[in-house]
Design an enzyme around this catalytic site. Sequence first.
Site, short mmCIF file in Angstrom:
data_model
loop_
_atom_site.label_atom_id
_atom_site.label_comp_id
_atom_site.label_asym_id
_atom_site.label_seq_id
_atom_site.Cartn_x
_atom_site.Cartn_y
_atom_site.Cartn_z
N ASP A 64 -14.87 -9.14 9.30
CA ASP A 64 -14.54 -10.25 8.41
C ASP A 64 -13.08 -10.15 7.98
O ASP A 64 -12.72 -9.30 7.17
CB ASP A 64 -15.44 -10.21 7.16
CG ASP A 64 -15.11 -11.36 6.21
OD1 ASP A 64 -15.67 -12.45 6.40
OD2 ASP A 64 -14.28 -11.17 5.30
N TYR A 69 -5.32 -12.16 4.57
CA TYR A 69 -5.28 -10.69 4.58
C TYR A 69 -4.12 -10.14 5.42
O TYR A 69 -3.88 -8.93 5.42
CB TYR A 69 -6.60 -10.09 5.10
CG TYR A 69 -7.86 -10.53 4.37
CD1 TYR A 69 -7.80 -11.16 3.13
CD2 TYR A 69 -9.11 -10.30 4.92
CE1 TYR A 69 -8.96 -11.56 2.47
CE2 TYR A 69 -10.27 -10.70 4.27
CZ TYR A 69 -10.19 -11.33 3.05
OH TYR A 69 -11.33 -11.73 2.42
N LYS A 94 -10.66 -17.04 8.02
CA LYS A 94 -10.73 -18.09 6.98
C LYS A 94 -9.39 -18.80 6.86
O LYS A 94 -8.34 -18.16 7.04
CB LYS A 94 -11.08 -17.47 5.61
CG LYS A 94 -12.17 -16.41 5.68
CD LYS A 94 -12.50 -15.81 4.34
CE LYS A 94 -13.42 -14.61 4.50
NZ LYS A 94 -12.77 -13.33 4.68
N HIS A 127 -11.60 -20.67 2.75
CA HIS A 127 -11.54 -19.44 1.94
C HIS A 127 -11.85 -19.68 0.46
O HIS A 127 -12.61 -18.93 -0.16
CB HIS A 127 -10.15 -18.80 2.10
CG HIS A 127 -10.14 -17.33 1.83
ND1 HIS A 127 -9.31 -16.45 2.47
CD2 HIS A 127 -10.88 -16.57 0.99
CE1 HIS A 127 -9.54 -15.22 2.03
NE2 HIS A 127 -10.48 -15.27 1.13
N1 LIG Z 1 -14.08 -14.76 0.67
C1 LIG Z 1 -13.42 -14.16 -0.31
O1 LIG Z 1 -12.81 -14.81 -1.19
C2 LIG Z 1 -13.42 -12.67 -0.38
C3 LIG Z 1 -12.95 -12.02 -1.56
C4 LIG Z 1 -12.98 -10.62 -1.59
C5 LIG Z 1 -13.46 -9.90 -0.50
N2 LIG Z 1 -13.88 -10.55 0.63
C6 LIG Z 1 -14.38 -9.81 1.82
O2 LIG Z 1 -15.35 -8.87 1.41
C7 LIG Z 1 -14.99 -7.57 1.87
C8 LIG Z 1 -15.53 -6.48 0.96
O3 LIG Z 1 -15.05 -6.65 -0.36
P1 LIG Z 1 -13.95 -5.68 -1.04
O4 LIG Z 1 -13.16 -5.04 0.04
O5 LIG Z 1 -13.24 -6.49 -2.02
O6 LIG Z 1 -14.81 -4.64 -1.88
P2 LIG Z 1 -16.08 -3.65 -1.60
O7 LIG Z 1 -16.50 -3.69 -0.18
O8 LIG Z 1 -17.07 -3.92 -2.66
O9 LIG Z 1 -15.46 -2.24 -1.95
C9 LIG Z 1 -14.44 -1.66 -1.19
C10 LIG Z 1 -13.94 -0.42 -1.95
O10 LIG Z 1 -14.99 0.53 -2.09
C11 LIG Z 1 -14.65 1.75 -1.40
N3 LIG Z 1 -15.86 2.16 -0.67
C12 LIG Z 1 -16.40 1.58 0.42
N4 LIG Z 1 -17.55 2.19 0.78
C13 LIG Z 1 -17.72 3.21 -0.11
C14 LIG Z 1 -18.72 4.20 -0.26
N5 LIG Z 1 -19.76 4.27 0.56
N6 LIG Z 1 -18.59 5.10 -1.28
C15 LIG Z 1 -17.51 5.04 -2.14
N7 LIG Z 1 -16.54 4.09 -2.04
C16 LIG Z 1 -16.64 3.19 -1.03
C17 LIG Z 1 -13.49 1.41 -0.49
O11 LIG Z 1 -12.62 2.49 -0.35
P3 LIG Z 1 -12.33 3.20 1.09
O12 LIG Z 1 -11.72 2.15 1.98
O13 LIG Z 1 -11.36 4.30 0.73
O14 LIG Z 1 -13.64 3.71 1.60
C18 LIG Z 1 -12.81 0.27 -1.24
O15 LIG Z 1 -11.94 0.78 -2.21
C19 LIG Z 1 -13.45 -7.66 1.93
O16 LIG Z 1 -12.89 -6.58 2.68
C20 LIG Z 1 -13.27 -9.03 2.52
O17 LIG Z 1 -13.49 -9.00 3.92
C21 LIG Z 1 -13.89 -11.92 0.69
#
Ligand SMILES: NC(=O)c1ccc[n+]([C@@H]2O[C@H](COP(=O)([O-])OP(=O)(O)OC[C@H]3O[C@@H](n4cnc5c(N)ncnc54)[C@H](OP(=O)(O)O)[C@@H]3O)[C@@H](O)[C@H]2O)c1
Length: 290
Positions: A64, A69, A94, A127
């Site tokens: 994704d 990004y 997106k 997005h």
């Molecule tokens: N459509 C939208 O508007 C929108 C908005 C926000 C996000 N997104 C998408 O959603 C994806 C995920 O959301 P996000 O990246 O914001 O947050 P998330 O997946 O909730 O959390 C990511 C964070 O948690 C850590 N992490 C991941 N797995 C872990 C585990 N098993 N134990 C401990 N820490 C862990 C990661 O660090 P490390 O990398 O160091 O493991 C990173 O700092 C994004 O990458 C993006 O593709 C979309």
Amino acid sequence: MNQRNELNLISLLNNESMNVSQAKATLNNGIEMPLLGLGVYDMHGKEAEQAILHALETGYRLIDTASMYHNETEVGNAIRHSGLQRKDIFITTKVNNADQGYDVTLKAFETSLSKLQTDFVDLYLVHWPIKGKRKETWKALEKIYKGGSARAIGVANYLIPFLEELKTYSDIIPAVNQVEFSPYLFLKDLLDYCRKNTIQLQAYTPLVRGKKFNDARLVQIAEKYKKTPAQIILRWDIQLGVCPIPKSTNPKRLKENFDVFDFELSQHDMGLISDFNENLRVVDDPMDYF
Ligand SMILES: NC(=O)c1ccc[n+]([C@@H]2O[C@H](COP(=O)([O-])OP(=O)(O)OC[C@H]3O[C@@H](n4cnc5c(N)ncnc54)[C@H](OP(=O)(O)O)[C@@H]3O)[C@@H](O)[C@H]2O)c1
């Protein structure tokens, strides 16, 4: 849980030897989307390429990304270097907010294809629901879909009022709605609405960016299943029929987040986790865009 995802899960749980990367949801146009994917927000350059390669080696088959990004090129590079066939990887990207509108979106899509080094994406999303641009942008996505360059189209950050508005001008029902969703932001009404309208809900920021891993209630459930808090949250999503896209650049955590297909939360524990809701957002509230 809708019947579609329920069937997917049942076939998964009944076949322990099944390759977990085959766990899929069927979208409203019949195409299949992996239940769990890798989010690549906030990863860049070699770190992004390495993380995506590790994820593909681990078994992830959905990446994704987004124009916003600034790593579509890295996604394309990693896929090219993975040795996997393009058809076996599900790519979501997106349209950026600044590129919304009819002609601009069509042009932005071509730029994304070029950066991703592919001639189609599996899923193209709006997005954010940008005021004054929503209809024209959606019409551009419909044109892209009808032209065959996106296997499915959908939206992100569309809460119910945006989806109701979209009904008034759309010819195609979005296949996916990607929203912030977690036990701490349990959007039950939106989930019910999407099930009823055949829109697959996808959970972004599913791990609340790590902010809740010390919640004693979550830790207790994790200990009971001999899993980690992250795995409990991702499994809760999957059993609800919601597709999570956790982000990690760390090989150990990439593996941990993918290792959620060998256990099942009881209905009682599903209910306990659903009660964690506190309307907690770590990203903007889409209603600010209405
Ligand atoms: N459509 C939208 O508007 C929108 C908005 C926000 C996000 N997104 C998408 O959603 C994806 C995920 O959301 P996000 O990246 O914001 O947050 P998330 O997946 O909730 O959390 C990511 C964070 O948690 C850590 N992490 C991941 N797995 C872990 C585990 N098993 N134990 C401990 N820490 C862990 C990661 O660090 P490390 O990398 O160091 O493991 C990173 O700092 C994004 O990458 C993006 O593709 C979309």
